[in-house]
Motif scaffolding. Structure first.
Motif, PDB file in Angstrom:
ATOM      1  N   TYR A   1     -10.516   9.404 -20.558  1.00  0.00           N
ATOM      2  CA  TYR A   1      -9.363   9.504 -19.683  1.00  0.00           C
ATOM      3  C   TYR A   1      -9.825   9.474 -18.229  1.00  0.00           C
ATOM      4  CZ  TYR A   1      -6.324  11.071 -23.527  1.00  0.00           C
ATOM      5  OH  TYR A   1      -5.598  11.161 -24.689  1.00  0.00           O
ATOM      6  N   CYS A   2      -9.036   8.886 -17.381  1.00  0.00           N
ATOM      7  CA  CYS A   2      -9.251   8.982 -15.943  1.00  0.00           C
ATOM      8  C   CYS A   2      -7.916   8.705 -15.251  1.00  0.00           C
ATOM      9  CB  CYS A   2     -10.345   8.031 -15.463  1.00  0.00           C
ATOM     10  SG  CYS A   2     -10.040   6.304 -15.818  1.00  0.00           S
ATOM     11  N   SER A   3      -7.927   8.587 -13.941  1.00  0.00           N
ATOM     12  CA  SER A   3      -6.691   8.401 -13.186  1.00  0.00           C
ATOM     13  C   SER A   3      -6.744   7.135 -12.346  1.00  0.00           C
ATOM     14  CB  SER A   3      -6.430   9.621 -12.286  1.00  0.00           C
ATOM     15  OG  SER A   3      -6.095  10.759 -13.058  1.00  0.00           O
ATOM     16  N   GLY A   4      -5.629   6.815 -11.742  1.00  0.00           N
ATOM     17  CA  GLY A   4      -5.533   5.658 -10.863  1.00  0.00           C
ATOM     18  C   GLY A   4      -4.238   5.739 -10.075  1.00  0.00           C
ATOM     19  N   ALA A   5      -3.933   4.684  -9.335  1.00  0.00           N
ATOM     20  CA  ALA A   5      -2.729   4.651  -8.512  1.00  0.00           C
ATOM     21  C   ALA A   5      -1.963   3.366  -8.774  1.00  0.00           C
ATOM     22  CB  ALA A   5      -3.075   4.759  -7.026  1.00  0.00           C
ATOM     23  N   MET A   6      -0.671   3.484  -8.998  1.00  0.00           N
ATOM     24  CA  MET A   6       0.187   2.317  -9.164  1.00  0.00           C
ATOM     25  C   MET A   6       0.371   1.668  -7.803  1.00  0.00           C
ATOM     26  SD  MET A   6       4.078   2.349 -10.609  1.00  0.00           S
ATOM     27  CE  MET A   6       5.082   0.868 -10.690  1.00  0.00           C
ATOM     28  N   VAL A   7      -0.055   0.407  -7.675  1.00  0.00           N
ATOM     29  CA  VAL A   7       0.043  -0.281  -6.390  1.00  0.00           C
ATOM     30  C   VAL A   7       1.108  -1.372  -6.391  1.00  0.00           C
ATOM     31  CG1 VAL A   7      -2.314   0.231  -5.665  1.00  0.00           C
ATOM     32  CG2 VAL A   7      -1.862  -1.825  -7.017  1.00  0.00           C
ATOM     33  N   SER A   8       1.633  -1.692  -7.577  1.00  0.00           N
ATOM     34  CA  SER A   8       2.751  -2.619  -7.697  1.00  0.00           C
ATOM     35  C   SER A   8       3.391  -2.374  -9.050  1.00  0.00           C
ATOM     36  CB  SER A   8       2.295  -4.081  -7.586  1.00  0.00           C
ATOM     37  OG  SER A   8       1.755  -4.530  -8.819  1.00  0.00           O
TER      38      SER A   8
ATOM     39  N   GLN B   1       3.265  -4.167 -11.480  1.00  0.00           N
ATOM     40  CA  GLN B   1       2.471  -4.819 -12.515  1.00  0.00           C
ATOM     41  C   GLN B   1       1.034  -4.305 -12.580  1.00  0.00           C
ATOM     42  OE1 GLN B   1       2.644  -9.126 -12.610  1.00  0.00           O
ATOM     43  NE2 GLN B   1       4.677  -9.155 -11.714  1.00  0.00           N
ATOM     44  N   PHE B   2       0.563  -3.665 -11.506  1.00  0.00           N
ATOM     45  CA  PHE B   2      -0.856  -3.317 -11.421  1.00  0.00           C
ATOM     46  C   PHE B   2      -1.084  -1.853 -11.043  1.00  0.00           C
ATOM     47  CE2 PHE B   2      -1.141  -7.904 -10.898  1.00  0.00           C
ATOM     48  CZ  PHE B   2      -2.316  -8.228 -11.574  1.00  0.00           C
ATOM     49  N   VAL B   3      -2.158  -1.313 -11.606  1.00  0.00           N
ATOM     50  CA  VAL B   3      -2.702  -0.011 -11.219  1.00  0.00           C
ATOM     51  C   VAL B   3      -4.104  -0.246 -10.675  1.00  0.00           C
ATOM     52  CG1 VAL B   3      -3.690   2.120 -12.173  1.00  0.00           C
ATOM     53  CG2 VAL B   3      -1.346   1.471 -12.735  1.00  0.00           C
ATOM     54  N   LEU B   4      -4.421   0.438  -9.577  1.00  0.00           N
ATOM     55  CA  LEU B   4      -5.766   0.385  -8.999  1.00  0.00           C
ATOM     56  C   LEU B   4      -6.520   1.637  -9.415  1.00  0.00           C
ATOM     57  CD1 LEU B   4      -7.777  -1.032  -7.040  1.00  0.00           C
ATOM     58  CD2 LEU B   4      -6.766   0.344  -5.197  1.00  0.00           C
ATOM     59  N   THR B   5      -7.721   1.440  -9.953  1.00  0.00           N
ATOM     60  CA  THR B   5      -8.544   2.567 -10.360  1.00  0.00           C
ATOM     61  C   THR B   5      -9.994   2.244 -10.008  1.00  0.00           C
ATOM     62  OG1 THR B   5      -9.097   4.063 -12.197  1.00  0.00           O
ATOM     63  CG2 THR B   5      -8.883   1.704 -12.716  1.00  0.00           C
ATOM     64  N   VAL B   6     -10.929   3.068 -10.482  1.00  0.00           N
ATOM     65  CA  VAL B   6     -12.339   2.776 -10.245  1.00  0.00           C
ATOM     66  C   VAL B   6     -12.897   1.979 -11.418  1.00  0.00           C
ATOM     67  CG1 VAL B   6     -12.807   4.698  -8.687  1.00  0.00           C
ATOM     68  CG2 VAL B   6     -12.989   5.058 -11.150  1.00  0.00           C
ATOM     69  N   ALA B   7     -13.879   1.149 -11.139  1.00  0.00           N
ATOM     70  CA  ALA B   7     -14.423   0.241 -12.150  1.00  0.00           C
ATOM     71  C   ALA B   7     -15.009   0.991 -13.337  1.00  0.00           C
ATOM     72  CB  ALA B   7     -15.485  -0.653 -11.505  1.00  0.00           C
TER      73      ALA B   7
ATOM     74  N   ASP C   1      -9.944  13.778 -10.808  1.00  0.00           N
ATOM     75  CA  ASP C   1     -10.554  13.055 -11.915  1.00  0.00           C
ATOM     76  C   ASP C   1     -11.320  11.866 -11.350  1.00  0.00           C
ATOM     77  OD1 ASP C   1      -8.817  14.712 -13.322  1.00  0.00           O
ATOM     78  OD2 ASP C   1      -7.343  13.126 -13.648  1.00  0.00           O
ATOM     79  N   VAL C   2     -12.101  11.213 -12.199  1.00  0.00           N
ATOM     80  CA  VAL C   2     -12.633   9.910 -11.832  1.00  0.00           C
ATOM     81  C   VAL C   2     -11.430   8.972 -11.668  1.00  0.00           C
ATOM     82  CG1 VAL C   2     -14.027   7.968 -12.591  1.00  0.00           C
ATOM     83  CG2 VAL C   2     -14.779  10.298 -13.069  1.00  0.00           C
ATOM     84  N   GLY C   3     -11.306   8.374 -10.491  1.00  0.00           N
ATOM     85  CA  GLY C   3     -10.187   7.488 -10.209  1.00  0.00           C
ATOM     86  C   GLY C   3      -8.980   8.165  -9.576  1.00  0.00           C
ATOM     87  N   SER C   4      -9.039   9.465  -9.347  1.00  0.00           N
ATOM     88  CA  SER C   4      -7.892  10.159  -8.756  1.00  0.00           C
ATOM     89  C   SER C   4      -7.525   9.589  -7.390  1.00  0.00           C
ATOM     90  CB  SER C   4      -8.190  11.656  -8.603  1.00  0.00           C
ATOM     91  OG  SER C   4      -7.906  12.351  -9.791  1.00  0.00           O
ATOM     92  N   PRO C   5      -6.233   9.340  -7.147  1.00  0.00           N
ATOM     93  CA  PRO C   5      -5.812   8.844  -5.838  1.00  0.00           C
ATOM     94  C   PRO C   5      -5.916   9.928  -4.767  1.00  0.00           C
ATOM     95  CG  PRO C   5      -4.117   8.503  -7.530  1.00  0.00           C
ATOM     96  CD  PRO C   5      -5.118   9.452  -8.083  1.00  0.00           C
ATOM     97  N   LEU C   6      -6.396   9.553  -3.595  1.00  0.00           N
ATOM     98  CA  LEU C   6      -6.364  10.413  -2.420  1.00  0.00           C
ATOM     99  C   LEU C   6      -5.361   9.781  -1.460  1.00  0.00           C
ATOM    100  CD1 LEU C   6      -8.101  12.922  -1.314  1.00  0.00           C
ATOM    101  CD2 LEU C   6      -8.936  11.256   0.335  1.00  0.00           C
ATOM    102  N   VAL C   7      -4.321  10.530  -1.115  1.00  0.00           N
ATOM    103  CA  VAL C   7      -3.216   9.956  -0.358  1.00  0.00           C
ATOM    104  C   VAL C   7      -2.883  10.803   0.861  1.00  0.00           C
ATOM    105  CG1 VAL C   7      -2.189   8.829  -2.374  1.00  0.00           C
ATOM    106  CG2 VAL C   7      -1.497  11.167  -1.787  1.00  0.00           C
ATOM    107  N   VAL C   8      -2.205  10.186   1.822  1.00  0.00           N
ATOM    108  CA  VAL C   8      -1.710  10.884   3.001  1.00  0.00           C
ATOM    109  C   VAL C   8      -0.236  10.565   3.132  1.00  0.00           C
ATOM    110  CG1 VAL C   8      -2.257   8.975   4.595  1.00  0.00           C
ATOM    111  CG2 VAL C   8      -2.113  11.331   5.466  1.00  0.00           C
ATOM    112  N   LYS C   9       0.536  11.536   3.612  1.00  0.00           N
ATOM    113  CA  LYS C   9       1.966  11.330   3.823  1.00  0.00           C
ATOM    114  C   LYS C   9       2.368  12.014   5.120  1.00  0.00           C
ATOM    115  CE  LYS C   9       6.453  11.571   1.537  1.00  0.00           C
ATOM    116  NZ  LYS C   9       7.197  12.102   0.369  1.00  0.00           N
ATOM    117  N   ARG C  10       2.701  11.195   6.089  1.00  0.00           N
ATOM    118  CA  ARG C  10       3.095  11.742   7.375  1.00  0.00           C
ATOM    119  C   ARG C  10       4.586  12.011   7.414  1.00  0.00           C
ATOM    120  NH1 ARG C  10      -0.433   7.589   9.209  1.00  0.00           N
ATOM    121  NH2 ARG C  10      -2.383   8.431   9.992  1.00  0.00           N
ATOM    122  N   LYS C  11       4.989  12.975   8.210  1.00  0.00           N
ATOM    123  CA  LYS C  11       6.393  13.304   8.353  1.00  0.00           C
ATOM    124  C   LYS C  11       7.155  12.075   8.828  1.00  0.00           C
ATOM    125  CE  LYS C  11       9.538  16.726  10.267  1.00  0.00           C
ATOM    126  NZ  LYS C  11       9.686  17.952  11.072  1.00  0.00           N
ATOM    127  N   GLY C  12       8.258  11.797   8.171  1.00  0.00           N
ATOM    128  CA  GLY C  12       9.070  10.657   8.541  1.00  0.00           C
ATOM    129  C   GLY C  12       8.840   9.429   7.695  1.00  0.00           C
TER     130      GLY C  12
END
Length: 287
Positions: A57-64, A66-72, A215-226
């Motif tokens: 198991y690992c994690s990733g981020a939905m970027v569209s 149709q696609f998820v971005l994760t680590v190789a 996790d391996v592949g966990s998304p690191l995200v930022v969210k600014r106010k607004g």
């Protein structure tokens, strides 16, 4: 009457933020994070890959849609990859029933990936051959601009506390934490080979407290106010075992270094936004 309304509101908040998941049986796992409310991290993807030696198991981020971005390292060599979206629980069942699982059609590892230095540790996983209709709490993340800088900013990581690829060390539910992006000098105290040219960077919990969430592949995200969407800054690549025990920095793939590669997979009209839409409401104060 007003106090009754406040009590009702608090009850509703509790009902969406406190849910029970099917137990993994891993009673000794502590990810040291908070449970998100449903839809708080709509881009988070859970990946389940089958290898000759077993399931990972690992994690990733939905970027569209149709696609998820994760680590190789999550997918390279896998015979089958399943992508689960919209889930706050590692396993099926429990209170969190809104999960959508797809058997991936194909995955693409970026050329130049090294399993020794973890350079170019990114992969695109195609989970459908056409855009799928998903509920509002499942949505793609925005990609960063290539010149974005986020040193010293507060960011969020989400994951199940996987200490390795094995589910045997995972928590029952998705969790999240605030981290801080480190400058390269701080990062090199831990990993000398991480440089601006390596396409990697580091993040750490404030005051170097233990961080077992990623996790391996966990998304690191930022969210600014607004802004309505999170922006994807990185994917956890290595170092999380040390972070779990001692609060050491974790090393991540820098997504801005791979934006053009990611967008090369997307069809016309499916281009990922690098400028999230704005709204009057910002992120909740207690995130």
């Amino acid at each position: 009457m007003q106090s009754a309304s406040v009590i009702l509101l608090l009850a509703l908040v509790a009902s969406v933020s406190c849910y029970r998941c099917t137990s993994t049986g891993n009673v000794n796992v502590t990810a040291n994070g908070k449970q998100p409310i449903n839809g708080q991290f709509p881009h988070h993807a859970l990946l389940e890959s089958d290898f000759a030696e077993g399931k990972r198991y690992c994690s990733g981020a939905m970027v569209s849609r149709q696609f998820v971005l994760t680590v190789a390292q999550c997918v390279q060599g896998a015979t089958t990859v399943k992508v689960t979206l919209g889930a706050n629980c590692l396993l099926e069942g429990g209170d969190n029933k809104y999960r959508y699982t797809f058997t991936a059609l194909e995955y693409f590892v970026k050329e130049g990936f090294s399993d020794e230095t973890f350079e170019n540790d990114v992969a695109m996983v195609q989970f459908t051959d056409e855009e799928v209709r998903l509920p509002p709490w499942v949505a793609p993340v925005a990609l960063p601009a290539v010149d974005e800088q986020h040193v010293s900013e507060e960011v969020f990581t989400s994951g199940y506390g996987l200490l390795s690829f094995s589910a045997e060390s995972a928590a029952d539910s998705l969790q999240f934490l605030k981290l801080t992006v480190l400058d390269y000098e701080q990062c090199q105290d831990e990993f000398q080979f991480v440089t601006p040219e390596s396409g990697q960077f580091c993040a750490q919990r404030e005051d170097a407290q233990p961080n077992c969430v990623s996790d391996v592949g966990s998304p690191l995200v930022v969210k600014r106010k607004g802004y309505m969407k999170y922006t994807l800054l990185g994917l956890t690549s290595f170092g999380q075992k040390f972070a779990c025990s001692f609060g050491n920095p974790g090393a991540l793939q820098e997504v801005r270094a791979h934006v053009e590669w990611v967008q090369s997979f997307l069809e016309d009209g499916e281009e990922v936004s690098t400028t999230p839409a704005t709204t009057d409401a910002g992120p909740e104060e207690d995130y």
